[in-house]
Structure formats: structure tokens, C-alpha cells
Design a protein around this motif. Structure first.
Motif, PDB file in Angstrom:
ATOM      1  N   ILE A 232       0.828  -1.222   0.000  1.00 44.61           N
ATOM      2  CA  ILE A 232       0.000   0.000   0.000  1.00 44.61           C
ATOM      3  C   ILE A 232       0.859   1.268   0.000  1.00 44.61           C
ATOM      4  CG2 ILE A 232      -2.135  -1.016   0.895  1.00 44.61           C
ATOM      5  CD1 ILE A 232      -1.384   0.136   3.686  1.00 44.61           C
ATOM      6  N   THR A 233       2.111   1.132  -0.493  1.00 42.47           N
ATOM      7  CA  THR A 233       2.892   2.343  -0.759  1.00 42.47           C
ATOM      8  C   THR A 233       2.444   2.889  -2.123  1.00 42.47           C
ATOM      9  OG1 THR A 233       4.714   1.353  -2.029  1.00 42.47           O
ATOM     10  CG2 THR A 233       4.881   1.233   0.384  1.00 42.47           C
ATOM     11  N   PRO A 234       2.767   4.158  -2.421  1.00 44.21           N
ATOM     12  CA  PRO A 234       2.298   4.723  -3.702  1.00 44.21           C
ATOM     13  C   PRO A 234       3.114   4.279  -4.908  1.00 44.21           C
ATOM     14  CG  PRO A 234       3.281   6.438  -2.317  1.00 44.21           C
ATOM     15  CD  PRO A 234       3.398   5.167  -1.554  1.00 44.21           C
ATOM     16  N   GLN A 235       3.600   3.047  -4.904  1.00 41.94           N
ATOM     17  CA  GLN A 235       4.303   2.507  -6.060  1.00 41.94           C
ATOM     18  C   GLN A 235       3.257   2.303  -7.167  1.00 41.94           C
ATOM     19  OE1 GLN A 235       5.097   0.045  -8.165  1.00 41.94           O
ATOM     20  NE2 GLN A 235       7.295   0.448  -8.418  1.00 41.94           N
ATOM     21  N   PRO A 236       3.491   2.851  -8.399  1.00 44.94           N
ATOM     22  CA  PRO A 236       2.424   2.811  -9.401  1.00 44.94           C
ATOM     23  C   PRO A 236       2.020   1.405  -9.842  1.00 44.94           C
ATOM     24  CG  PRO A 236       4.311   4.138 -10.158  1.00 44.94           C
ATOM     25  CD  PRO A 236       4.673   3.576  -8.827  1.00 44.94           C
ATOM     26  N   ARG A 237       2.995   0.483  -9.965  1.00 45.40           N
ATOM     27  CA  ARG A 237       2.643  -0.837 -10.484  1.00 45.40           C
ATOM     28  C   ARG A 237       2.316  -1.837  -9.400  1.00 45.40           C
ATOM     29  NH1 ARG A 237       6.567  -4.019 -14.048  1.00 45.40           N
ATOM     30  NH2 ARG A 237       5.182  -5.819 -13.890  1.00 45.40           N
ATOM     31  N   PHE A 238       3.127  -1.843  -8.344  1.00 39.13           N
ATOM     32  CA  PHE A 238       2.992  -2.882  -7.325  1.00 39.13           C
ATOM     33  C   PHE A 238       2.227  -2.409  -6.092  1.00 39.13           C
ATOM     34  CE2 PHE A 238       6.742  -3.745  -9.852  1.00 39.13           C
ATOM     35  CZ  PHE A 238       6.466  -5.025 -10.294  1.00 39.13           C
ATOM     36  N   GLY A 239       2.070  -1.097  -5.979  1.00 40.34           N
ATOM     37  CA  GLY A 239       1.371  -0.566  -4.816  1.00 40.34           C
ATOM     38  C   GLY A 239       0.071   0.092  -5.228  1.00 40.34           C
ATOM     39  N   ILE A 240      -0.307   1.154  -4.517  1.00 37.38           N
ATOM     40  CA  ILE A 240      -1.563   1.824  -4.832  1.00 37.38           C
ATOM     41  C   ILE A 240      -1.300   3.235  -5.360  1.00 37.38           C
ATOM     42  CG2 ILE A 240      -2.966   0.407  -3.274  1.00 37.38           C
ATOM     43  CD1 ILE A 240      -2.932   2.693  -1.239  1.00 37.38           C
ATOM     44  N   GLY A 241      -0.173   3.359  -6.118  1.00 41.43           N
ATOM     45  CA  GLY A 241       0.199   4.652  -6.689  1.00 41.43           C
ATOM     46  C   GLY A 241      -0.829   5.188  -7.673  1.00 41.43           C
ATOM     47  N   GLY A 242      -1.625   4.290  -8.297  1.00 41.87           N
ATOM     48  CA  GLY A 242      -2.615   4.743  -9.258  1.00 41.87           C
ATOM     49  C   GLY A 242      -3.935   5.171  -8.609  1.00 41.87           C
ATOM     50  N   TRP A 243      -4.040   5.030  -7.295  1.00 47.73           N
ATOM     51  CA  TRP A 243      -5.303   5.337  -6.627  1.00 47.73           C
ATOM     52  C   TRP A 243      -5.392   6.834  -6.305  1.00 47.73           C
ATOM     53  CZ3 TRP A 243      -7.486   1.282  -2.739  1.00 47.73           C
ATOM     54  CH2 TRP A 243      -7.267  -0.013  -3.228  1.00 47.73           C
ATOM     55  N   THR A 244      -6.596   7.384  -6.424  1.00 44.76           N
ATOM     56  CA  THR A 244      -6.805   8.763  -5.976  1.00 44.76           C
ATOM     57  C   THR A 244      -7.065   8.732  -4.460  1.00 44.76           C
ATOM     58  OG1 THR A 244      -9.208   8.657  -6.207  1.00 44.76           O
ATOM     59  CG2 THR A 244      -7.950   9.317  -8.168  1.00 44.76           C
ATOM     60  N   PRO A 245      -6.948   9.899  -3.802  1.00 42.05           N
ATOM     61  CA  PRO A 245      -7.290   9.922  -2.369  1.00 42.05           C
ATOM     62  C   PRO A 245      -8.721   9.413  -2.133  1.00 42.05           C
ATOM     63  CG  PRO A 245      -6.255  11.997  -3.015  1.00 42.05           C
ATOM     64  CD  PRO A 245      -6.452  11.204  -4.278  1.00 42.05           C
ATOM     65  N   GLY A 246      -9.622   9.736  -3.073  1.00 41.22           N
ATOM     66  CA  GLY A 246     -11.012   9.276  -2.935  1.00 41.22           C
ATOM     67  C   GLY A 246     -11.129   7.757  -3.030  1.00 41.22           C
ATOM     68  N   ASP A 247     -10.280   7.124  -3.877  1.00 43.62           N
ATOM     69  CA  ASP A 247     -10.280   5.656  -3.957  1.00 43.62           C
ATOM     70  C   ASP A 247      -9.920   5.059  -2.596  1.00 43.62           C
ATOM     71  OD1 ASP A 247     -10.823   5.691  -6.692  1.00 43.62           O
ATOM     72  OD2 ASP A 247      -8.711   5.512  -7.288  1.00 43.62           O
ATOM     73  N   ILE A 248      -8.910   5.684  -1.973  1.00 38.87           N
ATOM     74  CA  ILE A 248      -8.445   5.138  -0.680  1.00 38.87           C
ATOM     75  C   ILE A 248      -9.522   5.324   0.391  1.00 38.87           C
ATOM     76  CG2 ILE A 248      -6.690   5.302   1.126  1.00 38.87           C
ATOM     77  CD1 ILE A 248      -4.703   6.222  -1.013  1.00 38.87           C
ATOM     78  N   THR A 249     -10.098   6.531   0.459  1.00 40.30           N
ATOM     79  CA  THR A 249     -11.086   6.753   1.525  1.00 40.30           C
ATOM     80  C   THR A 249     -12.330   5.885   1.295  1.00 40.30           C
ATOM     81  OG1 THR A 249     -11.915   8.713   0.377  1.00 40.30           O
ATOM     82  CG2 THR A 249     -10.329   9.077   2.150  1.00 40.30           C
TER      83      THR A 249
END
Ligand code: HEC
Ligand code: HEC
Length: 300
Positions: A232-249
Motif C-alpha cells: 500500500i505504498t504509492p508505487q504505481p505498479r505494485f502498490g496503490i500509486g494509481g489510486w486517488t485519495p477518494g479511492d483510498i477513503t
């Protein structure tokens, strides 16, 4: 020279004043307690205490002793943390309570297993810990005996935890806010690192169960029940780097992922008992903090 009547009057007035004052103080103390209990309930949910300390499947009463936690070292049975004086923590002082969370030590000085995630909870402030205690002590006491852990040797030797703490538990206590960062970031760090103990599942561990600090939140191939816990680090491929803050909340509130799936396994319970009960501000703070972390890819 004062007459007897005058002295009587003075005493009466003083007694009435004293009664009024103590009455007021009593009401003030009760109001303060009610506030502490309310704040404590929020912390209790944010920190996810219920799931481990309640044997829901076995029909156990809330907080009267937990469900079995299978680990590579054996099975832990989280103890009764109701205010029962005999079987729970009813006799614990404020100092005992703080010490358990801050230092991972029981009132008799023995070491606690880090299956109780105190390496994260150590970051909680004294005030939050005392509010949490006020909430626990407002719960129903349950006279249910603890079940001993079922651990293989040498992990059953509690004193060895002195060595474990020496190796893996070197930073204790709350961190001061970082003045270079906005308040939302500091709050997010507190909710993620201290209360939500997200790293306990999302960070990989060493052979002896220490968290790999340099792979913080980068995913754990062997999480609770042997499940894979994602990066769940903001790594684009392996983490959640592609998520917006709204996706996370949205995920923290409802369990829905941006792909339209629902999170399962241990995270389903985290959402149900914990992150869905946070304020919207706290969920936004979590998202802001997660997105500020260094992105980490898979191990080389
Ligand atoms: C991941 C599971 C887990 C979570 C989450 C958890 N605990 Fe525990 N807790 C344990 C285990 C396992 C032990 C037993 C540790 C030991 O025997 O050394 C324990 C021990 C304790 C103790 C010491 C009790 C005693 O009799 O020695 C207290 C107090 C406690 N937990 C309170 C809490 C509170 C409050 C929360 C939420 C802030 C919480 N725990 C969250 C698993 C958990
Ligand atoms: C008890 C272990 C546990 C804890 C604590 C935990 N998680 Fe999770 N988390 C998981 C597991 C397991 C999954 C994978 C769920 C699945 O398989 O559907 C997951 C999934 C996620 C996802 C979805 C990632 C993706 O790529 O789909 C996010 C985001 C997340 N967790 C954030 C958090 C945050 C923030 C916290 C702390 C507030 C937290 N988690 C605490 C176990 C945990």
C-alpha cells in the motif's frame, strides 16, 4: 467576640458552600469521565481491539478473551481485557496500562508477546491510552479465565522476549508532530502507524517476526492466516500509486476497491470494525499520509 449563633451560622454557610463545591466537582468529574469514555470508544475502534480479544465464532462475550491467532510460532489466545478484577484487567492501574502499550510489559514486569501489536501502539499518547482505559473500564466485566497460548519451544519461553525487544523494539513512545508537514499528514501518520497498526499486516517480517523497517507497508507475502497482504505504498505498479485519495477513503469506508471488488480476508474485518468507524477527516488524513510515503517495489 463572636456569639455562638454567629459561629453556627459561619459553620453552616461553610458546610453548604463545601457541599455545593464538592457536588459541582463531582459532576465535573463525571462529565470528564463521560468524555474520556466517548473518546476512548473512538480510539478502541480506530485501534481495532475488538476482533482479537473477542471469540466471536465461539460465542464468547466481548473482550472476554480472543479467538485463536495462528502464527508460525504457535497459537496465541488473546486474554480477557474486561474490567473483571480476577480474570481481566480490573486491578490494573493507569501506569500498568500505559506500560503494557508503551513497553510491552505486564504489571509483574514480564514481557508481552508482540502478537499484541504494542510495537505500533507504543506511539499512542498517554492521554489517548488513558481514554482507551476509561472506555474498557466502562464495559461489562466478564469472569472468564484466560486460555494459555499454545507455542512451540523456544517461543514459549517468555523471558526470551527480552532479546526480541532488544532486537526489534527500539523506538518507543509517541513521535512529536513534524512541523514541516501539514496537520492532516501528522494526524494520518498517527492513525496509520499508532492506532490502525497497518504495518503489522502490510509490512513484511523477518524470520523472528520483526518488521522490516525499510520495506514499510510494501506488502507481506505471509500475513495473518498465511494470506498475502498487498503493497500500500504509492508505487504505481505494485502498490496503490494509481489510486486517488477518494479511492483510498472509499475503500476504508466501504471495502470497495477501484476495480469494484470488495476487500476480503483480514482487511474485511479491519474495514468493518475499524476504518468504517473513523471520521471522514481521519480517513482523508490516512489517504494523504499513505500517498506521501516512499514508493517501494518488489524486493530485488
Ligand atoms: C492482532 C491481535 C491483537 C490486537 C489488534 C490487540 N491485541 Fe491485545 N493482546 C493480544 C495478544 C495475543 C495478547 C497476549 C500477549 C501476551 O500474552 O504476551 C494481548 C494482550 C493485551 C493486554 C495485556 C493483558 C494481560 O492480561 O496481560 C492488554 C491490556 C491488551 N492486549 C489490550 C488491547 C487493546 C486495548 C487493544 C486495542 C488498542 C488490543 N489489545 C489489540 C492481541 C491483540
Ligand atoms: C489484520 C491485518 C491488516 C491490517 C491491520 C490492515 N490491513 Fe489492509 N489489508 C489486509 C489484507 C489481508 C488485504 C488484502 C485483502 C484481500 O485479499 O481482499 C488488505 C488490503 C488493503 C488495501 C487494498 C489494497 C489493494 O491493492 O487492493 C488497502 C488500501 C489497505 N489494506 C489499507 C490498510 C490501512 C490504511 C490499514 C490501517 C488503517 C490497514 N490496511 C490495516 C490486511 C490488513
Amino acid at each position: 467576640m463572636a456569639s455562638r449563633a454567629a459561629v453556627k451560622t459561619v459553620i453552616m454557610v461553610a458546610a453548604v458552600a463545601l457541599a455545593a463545591a464538592t457536588g459541582l466537582a463531582g459532576a465535573g468529574a463525571r462529565a470528564a469521565d463521560a468524555d474520556a469514555v466517548r473518546r476512548g470508544e473512538y480510539l478502541f475502534n480506530a485501534a481495532g481491539c475488538l476482533g482479537c480479544h473477542t471469540d466471536e465464532k465461539g460465542g464468547g462475550k466481548p473482550l472476554a478473551g480472543g479467538r485463536a491467532l495462528a502464527t508460525p510460532f504457535g497459537t496465541f489466545y488473546p486474554p480477557n481485557i474486561t474490567p473483571d478484577p480476577e480474570h481481566g484487567i480490573g486491578r490494573w492501574s493507569d501506569a500498568d496500562f500505559i506500560r503494557a502499550f508503551r513497553e510491552g510489559r505486564a504489571p509483574d514486569g514480564s514481557y508481552l508477546y508482540p502478537a499484541f501489536p504494542y510495537p505500533s501502539y507504543t506511539r499512542m499518547t498517554d492521554r489517548d491510552l488513558l481514554d482507551l482505559k476509561a472506555y474498557l473500564f466502562s464495559r461489562e466485566p466478564v469472569a472468564a479465565a484466560n486460555r494459555p497460548h499454545d507455542l512451540s519451544m523456544p517461543f514459549s519461553w517468555r523471558f526470551l522476549l527480552a532479546g526480541w525487544q532488544w532486537l526489534y523494539f527500539d523506538t518507543r513512545g509517541p513521535r512529536p508532530d513534524d512541523p514541516a508537514k501539514p496537520p492532516e499528514w501528522n494526524r494520518g501518520r498517527y492513525v496509520v502507524d499508532a492506532l490502525g497498526h497497518c504495518g503489522e499486516c502490510h509490512t513484511p517480517r523477518t524470520t523472528f517476526g520483526g518488521m522490516e523497517a525499510d520495506r514499510y507497508l510494501a506488502g507481506n507475502p505471509k500475513g495473518p492466516n498465511g494470506d498475502k497482504v498487498p503493497n500500500i505504498t504509492p508505487q504505481p505498479r505494485f502498490g496503490i500509486g494509481g489510486w486517488t485519495p477518494g479511492d483510498i477513503t472509499l475503500l476504508l469506508e466501504t471495502g470497495l476497491t477501484p476495480e469494484g471488488d470488495v476487500v476480503g480476508n483480514a482487511m474485511a474485518e479491519v474495514v468493518r470494525n475499524s476504518t468504517s468507524k473513523l471520521t471522514a477527516d481521519d480517513r482523508a488524513a490516512v489517504a494523504a499520509y499513505l500517498q506521501s510515503l516512499p514508493p517501494i517495489g518488489p524486493p530485488p
